[in-house]
Scaffold this motif. Structure first.
Motif, PDB file in Angstrom:
ATOM      1  N   LEU A 327       0.832  -1.205   0.000  1.00  0.00           N
ATOM      2  CA  LEU A 327       0.000   0.000   0.000  1.00  0.00           C
ATOM      3  C   LEU A 327       0.866   1.255   0.000  1.00  0.00           C
ATOM      4  N   LEU A 328       1.972   1.222   0.743  1.00  0.00           N
ATOM      5  CA  LEU A 328       2.851   2.383   0.797  1.00  0.00           C
ATOM      6  C   LEU A 328       3.532   2.637  -0.537  1.00  0.00           C
ATOM      7  N   LEU A 329       3.875   1.553  -1.236  1.00  0.00           N
ATOM      8  CA  LEU A 329       4.515   1.707  -2.550  1.00  0.00           C
ATOM      9  C   LEU A 329       3.560   2.300  -3.576  1.00  0.00           C
ATOM     10  N   ASN A 330       2.262   2.008  -3.403  1.00  0.00           N
ATOM     11  CA  ASN A 330       1.268   2.477  -4.370  1.00  0.00           C
ATOM     12  C   ASN A 330       0.785   3.892  -4.082  1.00  0.00           C
ATOM     13  N   GLN A 331       1.219   4.450  -2.953  1.00  0.00           N
ATOM     14  CA  GLN A 331       0.791   5.809  -2.630  1.00  0.00           C
ATOM     15  C   GLN A 331       1.457   6.809  -3.563  1.00  0.00           C
ATOM     16  N   VAL A 332       0.705   7.808  -4.004  1.00  0.00           N
ATOM     17  CA  VAL A 332       1.235   8.852  -4.887  1.00  0.00           C
ATOM     18  C   VAL A 332       1.925   9.911  -4.033  1.00  0.00           C
TER      19      VAL A 332
END
Length: 349
Positions: A327-332
């Motif tokens: 989820l953190l990697l997918n955050q913009v």
């Protein structure tokens, strides 16, 4: 800290694998029963959909359908594990599948418990849905010529006869609505004109009820009209005589029926949940007790099995960490942060 640590001899591992195989198939049957109960409850709710205002209550059968199907798949997988459990050469091939298996099993087993809780907790939503739905059903009882409401009269009449009830809260609810269509009123009659003129909304209101409110067990012929007029009937006292109508409201009757149904289903699903939890714990014990046998020539050695290698909190975080990282990697990254990162890079240069 290891949780649920147990010592296993070869004979105990054999008995555990055999018992687990049988328990897994019993749980598979329980999953099929759960799915069937979900279908039955869904059908019963849809049958009375015309007298329900919302579909929130459908979350209970929908959840049962999902967990029933998932339970059959999970327990079939567990039975296959048991078949290879005592084969030191074949059992390690399941190792890569076990972590996702435990994750899915815990999720759907928890969802099964939630469905049990919902089956006991939806009484308020069910009652409010029926209160509004029945009110509208009685209101549109006369609209047999209106598209979409042609069968409303038939639905209400069948409902009142089947559940031996009358009105929403009681028979007096029929006094507040015009349930006789204008098509069947004689507007040349003085009585009809007077009744319509005496009402602010121009409705034809009577102290009467539809025939479906009549109690066939009453020895007296049904008093369907002029219910509150003592002088209109021989030897009749409205306040003291037991009316030959169904005294119970349909909302109460339906709430009791559906809550009794959901409570029974909840008890059955709770039993399946306990069996499912036993399967999950047994698979874990069997897996950990067999890990020490892998690569050993002597498979009859004593081993130790456990439920959790670490504490409950640590185990939960171990499963959640990969998801949180994803989820953190997918955050913009916000534009301000990007600008600051660029400025710091320039300064460093």
């Amino acid at each position: 800290m290891v949780v649920g640590k147990m010592k296993f001899t070869f004979q105990k591992r054999v008995k555990l694998a055999q018992g687990l195989w049988l328990l897994a198939w019993v749980s598979t049957l329980g999953g099929a029963v759960t799915f069937t109960l979900g279908c039955f409850l869904k059908t019963e709710l849809r049958r009375r959909g015309e007298v329900m205002d919302n579909t929130d209550i459908h979350c209970v059968p929908n959840t049962l359908l999902i967990v029933g199907l998932a339970s059959m798949g999970i327990n079939y997988f567990a039975s296959r594990i048991c078949q290879d459990a005592l084969d030191a050469g074949r059992f390690p091939q399941w190792k890569t599948f076990l972590k996702p298996y435990y994750g899915c099993s815990i999720f759907f087993t928890t969802l099964m418990l939630i469905s049990v809780i919902l089956s006991y907790a939806m009484m308020g939503s069910l009652e409010s849905s029926l209160k509004i739905g029945l009110k509208n059903g009685i209101r549109f009882y006369k609209d047999t010529d209106t598209p979409g409401r042609c069968y409303q009269k038939q639905t209400i009449d069948r409902l009142q006869m089947e559940f031996q009830c009358c009105g929403n809260s009681d028979y007096r609810d029929w006094f507040e609505v015009q349930w006789i269509s204008n098509r069947y009123l004689d507007f040349s009659s003085k009585e009809v004109k007077d009744r319509i003129k005496s009402n602010v909304d121009g409705r034809y209101l009577v102290d009467g009820v539809p025939f479906s409110c009549c109690n066939p067990s009453s020895p007296r012929p049904c008093i369907q009209y002029k219910i509150t007029n003592n002088s209109a009937h021989y030897n009749y006292e409205h306040e003291t005589d037991e009316l030959n109508l169904f005294n119970r409201g349909c909302r109460e009757a339906l709430v009791n029926y559906y809550m009794g149904l959901m409570n029974t289903i909840g008890a059955a699903v709770l039993s399946v949940f306990m069996i499912q939890s036993s399967v999950l714990a047994s698979v874990r014990l069997l897996q950990t007790s067999m890990e020490a046998v892998a690569g050993q020539e002597n498979v009859e050695i004593d081993t130790e099995g456990y439920l959790l290698e670490k504490g409950v909190k640590e185990t939960i975080m171990e499963y959640l960490d990969p998801l949180l990282k994803l989820l953190l990697l997918n955050q913009v990254t916000p534009p301000e942060a990007q600008a600051e990162a660029g400025a710091s890079g320039t300064t460093t240069s």
